[in-house]
Scaffold this active site. Structure first.
Site, PDB file in Angstrom:
ATOM      1  N   LYS A 107     -50.629 129.523  33.983  1.00  0.00           N
ATOM      2  CA  LYS A 107     -51.887 130.067  34.522  1.00  0.00           C
ATOM      3  C   LYS A 107     -51.614 130.633  35.909  1.00  0.00           C
ATOM      4  O   LYS A 107     -51.025 129.951  36.765  1.00  0.00           O
ATOM      5  CB  LYS A 107     -52.954 128.979  34.568  1.00  0.00           C
ATOM      6  CG  LYS A 107     -54.351 129.500  34.935  1.00  0.00           C
ATOM      7  CD  LYS A 107     -55.431 128.579  34.373  1.00  0.00           C
ATOM      8  CE  LYS A 107     -56.841 128.976  34.757  1.00  0.00           C
ATOM      9  NZ  LYS A 107     -57.202 128.542  36.115  1.00  0.00           N
ATOM     10  N   CYS A 164     -53.242 127.503  41.557  1.00  0.00           N
ATOM     11  CA  CYS A 164     -54.060 126.723  42.484  1.00  0.00           C
ATOM     12  C   CYS A 164     -53.871 127.207  43.925  1.00  0.00           C
ATOM     13  O   CYS A 164     -52.744 127.250  44.429  1.00  0.00           O
ATOM     14  CB  CYS A 164     -53.707 125.232  42.379  1.00  0.00           C
ATOM     15  SG  CYS A 164     -54.708 124.245  43.501  1.00  0.00           S
ATOM     16  N   GLY A 204     -62.505 133.603  34.421  1.00  0.00           N
ATOM     17  CA  GLY A 204     -63.224 134.100  35.593  1.00  0.00           C
ATOM     18  C   GLY A 204     -64.518 134.770  35.220  1.00  0.00           C
ATOM     19  O   GLY A 204     -64.530 135.780  34.506  1.00  0.00           O
ATOM     20  N   PRO A 214     -58.923 124.391  32.670  1.00  0.00           N
ATOM     21  CA  PRO A 214     -58.690 123.146  33.404  1.00  0.00           C
ATOM     22  C   PRO A 214     -59.458 123.150  34.727  1.00  0.00           C
ATOM     23  O   PRO A 214     -59.506 124.183  35.397  1.00  0.00           O
ATOM     24  CB  PRO A 214     -57.173 123.173  33.674  1.00  0.00           C
ATOM     25  CG  PRO A 214     -56.739 124.581  33.484  1.00  0.00           C
ATOM     26  CD  PRO A 214     -57.753 125.280  32.634  1.00  0.00           C
ATOM     27  N   MET A 215     -60.058 122.032  35.074  1.00  0.00           N
ATOM     28  CA  MET A 215     -60.762 121.940  36.360  1.00  0.00           C
ATOM     29  C   MET A 215     -60.541 120.555  36.963  1.00  0.00           C
ATOM     30  O   MET A 215     -60.980 119.543  36.400  1.00  0.00           O
ATOM     31  CB  MET A 215     -62.258 122.212  36.177  1.00  0.00           C
ATOM     32  CG  MET A 215     -62.542 123.627  35.710  1.00  0.00           C
ATOM     33  SD  MET A 215     -64.314 123.950  35.511  1.00  0.00           S
ATOM     34  CE  MET A 215     -64.734 124.354  37.192  1.00  0.00           C
ATOM     35  N   ALA A 216     -59.891 120.537  38.133  1.00  0.00           N
ATOM     36  CA  ALA A 216     -59.584 119.268  38.803  1.00  0.00           C
ATOM     37  C   ALA A 216     -60.871 118.524  39.121  1.00  0.00           C
ATOM     38  O   ALA A 216     -61.841 119.109  39.612  1.00  0.00           O
ATOM     39  CB  ALA A 216     -58.793 119.547  40.083  1.00  0.00           C
TER      40      ALA A 216
HETATM   41  C1  LIG Z   1     -63.703 122.617  41.000  1.00  0.00           C
HETATM   42  C2  LIG Z   1     -62.661 123.461  40.341  1.00  0.00           C
HETATM   43  C3  LIG Z   1     -61.464 122.883  39.944  1.00  0.00           C
HETATM   44  C4  LIG Z   1     -60.483 123.681  39.332  1.00  0.00           C
HETATM   45  N1  LIG Z   1     -59.320 123.085  38.958  1.00  0.00           N
HETATM   46  C5  LIG Z   1     -58.364 123.822  38.317  1.00  0.00           C
HETATM   47  C6  LIG Z   1     -57.161 123.209  37.848  1.00  0.00           C
HETATM   48  O1  LIG Z   1     -56.941 121.990  37.969  1.00  0.00           O
HETATM   49  N2  LIG Z   1     -56.258 124.013  37.241  1.00  0.00           N
HETATM   50  C7  LIG Z   1     -56.461 125.362  37.065  1.00  0.00           C
HETATM   51  O2  LIG Z   1     -55.617 126.047  36.511  1.00  0.00           O
HETATM   52  N3  LIG Z   1     -57.592 125.960  37.487  1.00  0.00           N
HETATM   53  C8  LIG Z   1     -58.543 125.214  38.089  1.00  0.00           C
HETATM   54  N4  LIG Z   1     -59.712 125.814  38.479  1.00  0.00           N
HETATM   55  C9  LIG Z   1     -59.937 127.232  38.166  1.00  0.00           C
HETATM   56  C10 LIG Z   1     -60.660 127.394  36.820  1.00  0.00           C
HETATM   57  O3  LIG Z   1     -59.840 126.963  35.759  1.00  0.00           O
HETATM   58  C11 LIG Z   1     -61.055 128.862  36.570  1.00  0.00           C
HETATM   59  O4  LIG Z   1     -59.895 129.636  36.420  1.00  0.00           O
HETATM   60  C12 LIG Z   1     -61.892 129.435  37.712  1.00  0.00           C
HETATM   61  O5  LIG Z   1     -62.930 128.560  38.081  1.00  0.00           O
HETATM   62  C13 LIG Z   1     -62.463 130.812  37.352  1.00  0.00           C
HETATM   63  O6  LIG Z   1     -63.379 130.740  36.321  1.00  0.00           O
HETATM   64  P1  LIG Z   1     -64.992 130.778  36.589  1.00  0.00           P
HETATM   65  O7  LIG Z   1     -65.266 131.981  37.465  1.00  0.00           O
HETATM   66  O8  LIG Z   1     -65.542 130.941  35.181  1.00  0.00           O
HETATM   67  O9  LIG Z   1     -65.349 129.501  37.226  1.00  0.00           O
HETATM   68  C14 LIG Z   1     -60.700 125.052  39.106  1.00  0.00           C
HETATM   69  C15 LIG Z   1     -61.909 125.614  39.511  1.00  0.00           C
HETATM   70  C16 LIG Z   1     -62.881 124.854  40.118  1.00  0.00           C
HETATM   71  C17 LIG Z   1     -64.174 125.500  40.537  1.00  0.00           C
END
Ligand SMILES: Cc1cc2nc3c(=O)[nH]c(=O)nc-3n(C[C@H](O)[C@H](O)[C@H](O)COP(=O)(O)O)c2cc1C
Length: 335
Positions: free
Chosen positions: A168, A126, A230, A42-44
């Site tokens: 999460k 978060c 991650g 999930p990504m906001a």
């Molecule tokens: C812009 C942005 C928004 C995110 N929004 C959420 C979210 O709404 N919920 C959540 O559980 N994690 C959120 N994350 C975290 C990601 O789900 C993920 O766990 C984190 O980016 C680590 O993975 P990565 O190193 O592959 O980016 C967000 C990360 C980013 C960069």
């Protein structure tokens, strides 16, 4: 500027990789059967319906909404309820909720299930101040009783639906506090069907490397699947996490502007530039359908990334960045 190619059907998601590909082994989370172990995090502000369909086309086995305020759902906030909107081709689809009150979270989860969630994920990860100061997100890592109480209430609220409840988490609030692991055990006992860990601390935000030693330790400890998030940037990283005990892995930032990373992690070659451009055009058209004039600003998050990942050449990416309205975006991509 290169001339956009005519619309093409994107590649079907890979259904079988090399023989015995560990990423294509089925996985069951509670009552939900997944056909692969590669998921979209999930990504906001990013994982909208158009985005979710885009990564599904390239092989994501499960996608999530961005985090949705349980309070907003509970109090019928129109804009919050819009986050429930989705289309059939996004399934399996997880709805992620955040909040700090067990009854409110339980009500929101019930309504998420009614709205079509295949899985309900609770955000205890978060690190953003606005969220943490309300006691939600990563703040719950420091309140194990409250966190476990939320899981118990939510599991009870959706009982009988067959929809699993997952959580999460982060590795902790600060370096070395070990709060993630400590709370995760409580969450599993309370009924979480899986735990997803992003092993950075809340204080780290998104900086530094994810510490997947924590993921391995958690996978060895928990009676439920542990999903790793991650720094998954390719097939090698994904396979290594499975070897280290993760039940599944999530792509996040790596797939923004590169939805084809899913296919590559599953063993496919990098698509040709024309294929990437076709995906950009389809994604853009769908974002415009969904967001109308708000699409112009939303899409600005993507142009530079599409450029870096070889889907747009520099002059076209620059012109798209400068586009002021939908007509300009459509004209540049020949939509
Ligand atoms: C812009 C942005 C928004 C995110 N929004 C959420 C979210 O709404 N919920 C959540 O559980 N994690 C959120 N994350 C975290 C990601 O789900 C993920 O766990 C984190 O980016 C680590 O993975 P990565 O190193 O592959 O980016 C967000 C990360 C980013 C960069």
């Amino acid at each position: 500027m290169s001339a956009p190619s005519p619309p093409q059907e994107p590649a079907p998601p890979p259904t079988s990789g090399e023989a015995g590909d560990p990423l294509l082994r089925p996985l069951t989370i509670g009552g939900l059967a997944l056909d692969r172990r590669l998921l979209m995090a999930p990504m906001a502000g990013l994982t909208t319906p158009a985005f979710r369909r885009s990564v599904r086309r390239w092989g994501a086995g499960l996608v999530f909404t961005e985090m949705i305020s349980a309070y907003g759902v509970h109090y019928d906030n129109r804009r919050t309820l819009d986050y429930f909107l989705h289309t059939e081709d996004e399934h399996p689809l997880g709805f992620q909720l955040f909040g700090a009150d067990a009854d409110v979270m339980a009500d929101a989860a019930r309504r998420a299930v009614e709205a079509g969630a295949d899985l309900v994920d609770l955000n205890m990860a978060c690190p953003v101040r606005k969220v943490v100061k309300t006691g939600a997100g990563a703040a719950l890592l420091g309140e194990p009783d409250k966190a476990a109480g939320i899981v118990t209430a939510v599991v009870r609220a959706v009982e009988g639906s067959g929809v699993p409840v997952t959580v999460k988490i982060r590795s902790g609030l600060r370096d070395g506090d070990g709060m993630g692991r400590a709370v995760a055990v409580r969450l599993a006992v309370a009924g979480a069907a899986a735990v997803c860990i992003h092993p950075r601390t809340a204080a780290q935000l998104y900086r530094g490397r994810a510490d997947h030693d924590v993921t391995s330790a958690l996978a060895a400890e928990l009676p439920v699947p542990v999903i790793a998030s991650g720094d998954v940037d390719g097939r090698a990283a994904a396979l290594r996490l499975l070897e280290r005990g993760a039940a599944a892995v999530m792509l996040a930032r790596g797939a923004v502007g590169a939805p084809w990373l899913f296919a590559q992690v599953l063993g496919a070659d990098e698509p040709a530039a024309a294929e990437k451009l076709a995906e950009v055009r389809r994604f853009t058209a769908e974002v415009i359908d969904e967001l109308g004039s708000r699409a112009v600003g939303h899409l600005r998050q993507f142009w530079g990334r599409f450029r870096r990942h070889g889907a747009l050449d520099k002059p076209l990416a620059l012109e798209l960045m400068r586009a002021r309205d939908l007509d300009a975006v459509r004209a540049l991509l020949d939509l």
